[in-house]
Motif scaffolding. Sequence first.
Motif, PDB file in Angstrom:
ATOM      1  N   LEU A 244       0.817  -1.211   0.000  1.00 38.91           N
ATOM      2  CA  LEU A 244       0.000   0.000   0.000  1.00 38.91           C
ATOM      3  C   LEU A 244       0.850   1.260   0.000  1.00 38.91           C
ATOM      4  O   LEU A 244       0.683   2.140  -0.851  1.00 38.91           O
ATOM      5  CB  LEU A 244      -0.927   0.008   1.212  1.00 38.91           C
ATOM      6  N   THR A 245       1.773   1.353   0.947  1.00 42.76           N
ATOM      7  CA  THR A 245       2.560   2.583   1.046  1.00 42.76           C
ATOM      8  C   THR A 245       3.502   2.760  -0.140  1.00 42.76           C
ATOM      9  O   THR A 245       3.739   3.882  -0.583  1.00 42.76           O
ATOM     10  CB  THR A 245       3.346   2.635   2.368  1.00 42.76           C
ATOM     11  N   SER A 246       4.005   1.665  -0.681  1.00 47.68           N
ATOM     12  CA  SER A 246       4.877   1.772  -1.850  1.00 47.68           C
ATOM     13  C   SER A 246       4.095   2.276  -3.064  1.00 47.68           C
ATOM     14  O   SER A 246       4.537   3.191  -3.762  1.00 47.68           O
ATOM     15  CB  SER A 246       5.522   0.422  -2.158  1.00 47.68           C
ATOM     16  N   LEU A 247       2.925   1.683  -3.314  1.00 44.64           N
ATOM     17  CA  LEU A 247       2.124   2.118  -4.465  1.00 44.64           C
ATOM     18  C   LEU A 247       1.658   3.566  -4.308  1.00 44.64           C
ATOM     19  O   LEU A 247       1.698   4.342  -5.268  1.00 44.64           O
ATOM     20  CB  LEU A 247       0.917   1.194  -4.644  1.00 44.64           C
TER      21      LEU A 247
ATOM     22  N   SER B 151       1.903  -8.109  -7.981  1.00 46.44           N
ATOM     23  CA  SER B 151       1.656  -6.966  -7.114  1.00 46.44           C
ATOM     24  C   SER B 151       2.959  -6.434  -6.522  1.00 46.44           C
ATOM     25  O   SER B 151       3.173  -5.218  -6.449  1.00 46.44           O
ATOM     26  CB  SER B 151       0.696  -7.340  -5.982  1.00 46.44           C
ATOM     27  N   SER B 152       3.820  -7.330  -6.102  1.00 56.68           N
ATOM     28  CA  SER B 152       5.123  -6.909  -5.553  1.00 56.68           C
ATOM     29  C   SER B 152       5.970  -6.220  -6.603  1.00 56.68           C
ATOM     30  O   SER B 152       6.641  -5.228  -6.322  1.00 56.68           O
ATOM     31  CB  SER B 152       5.887  -8.127  -5.009  1.00 56.68           C
ATOM     32  N   ASP B 153       5.933  -6.725  -7.818  1.00 61.30           N
ATOM     33  CA  ASP B 153       6.690  -6.097  -8.909  1.00 61.30           C
ATOM     34  C   ASP B 153       6.172  -4.685  -9.181  1.00 61.30           C
ATOM     35  O   ASP B 153       6.945  -3.747  -9.332  1.00 61.30           O
ATOM     36  CB  ASP B 153       6.618  -6.931 -10.185  1.00 61.30           C
ATOM     37  N   ARG B 154       4.838  -4.543  -9.261  1.00 64.16           N
ATOM     38  CA  ARG B 154       4.250  -3.229  -9.534  1.00 64.16           C
ATOM     39  C   ARG B 154       4.559  -2.228  -8.425  1.00 64.16           C
ATOM     40  O   ARG B 154       4.730  -1.039  -8.673  1.00 64.16           O
ATOM     41  CB  ARG B 154       2.749  -3.351  -9.752  1.00 64.16           C
ATOM     42  N   ALA B 155       4.642  -2.710  -7.187  1.00 65.92           N
ATOM     43  CA  ALA B 155       4.921  -1.838  -6.051  1.00 65.92           C
ATOM     44  C   ALA B 155       6.427  -1.635  -5.859  1.00 65.92           C
ATOM     45  O   ALA B 155       6.847  -0.956  -4.928  1.00 65.92           O
ATOM     46  CB  ALA B 155       4.314  -2.420  -4.788  1.00 65.92           C
ATOM     47  N   ARG B 156       7.220  -2.254  -6.727  1.00 64.87           N
ATOM     48  CA  ARG B 156       8.691  -2.169  -6.680  1.00 64.87           C
ATOM     49  C   ARG B 156       9.243  -2.692  -5.355  1.00 64.87           C
ATOM     50  O   ARG B 156      10.183  -2.144  -4.778  1.00 64.87           O
ATOM     51  CB  ARG B 156       9.156  -0.737  -6.921  1.00 64.87           C
ATOM     52  N   LEU B 157       8.636  -3.784  -4.862  1.00 71.82           N
ATOM     53  CA  LEU B 157       9.082  -4.386  -3.606  1.00 71.82           C
ATOM     54  C   LEU B 157      10.008  -5.559  -3.832  1.00 71.82           C
ATOM     55  O   LEU B 157      10.607  -6.074  -2.909  1.00 71.82           O
ATOM     56  CB  LEU B 157       7.863  -4.866  -2.793  1.00 71.82           C
ATOM     57  N   SER B 158      10.105  -6.026  -5.068  1.00 72.94           N
ATOM     58  CA  SER B 158      10.949  -7.192  -5.312  1.00 72.94           C
ATOM     59  C   SER B 158      12.251  -6.818  -5.994  1.00 72.94           C
ATOM     60  O   SER B 158      12.500  -5.721  -6.344  1.00 72.94           O
ATOM     61  CB  SER B 158      10.212  -8.209  -6.156  1.00 72.94           C
TER      62      SER B 158
END
Length: 60
Positions: free
Chosen positions: A17-20, A53-60
């Motif tokens: 959430l916070t990343s997006l 979802s992790s890729d879109r949020a740039r978490l991976s």
Amino acid sequence: MTWDVAAIGLGPVGATLTSLLSLLGLRTVVLDGDAKVNPSPRAVAVDDEATGSSDRARLS
């Protein structure tokens, strides 16, 4: 300092959430009871949707 969004907990949902929202230009802050990140994996399985979802949020 002021924030647009405050998230409680830096689990998978809070992190995503916070990343997006920050990618959209919102100022975010996360409040979590733990001072450190838990280094142990806790997920039993991760499917394609969660990976995307992790890729879109740039978490991976």
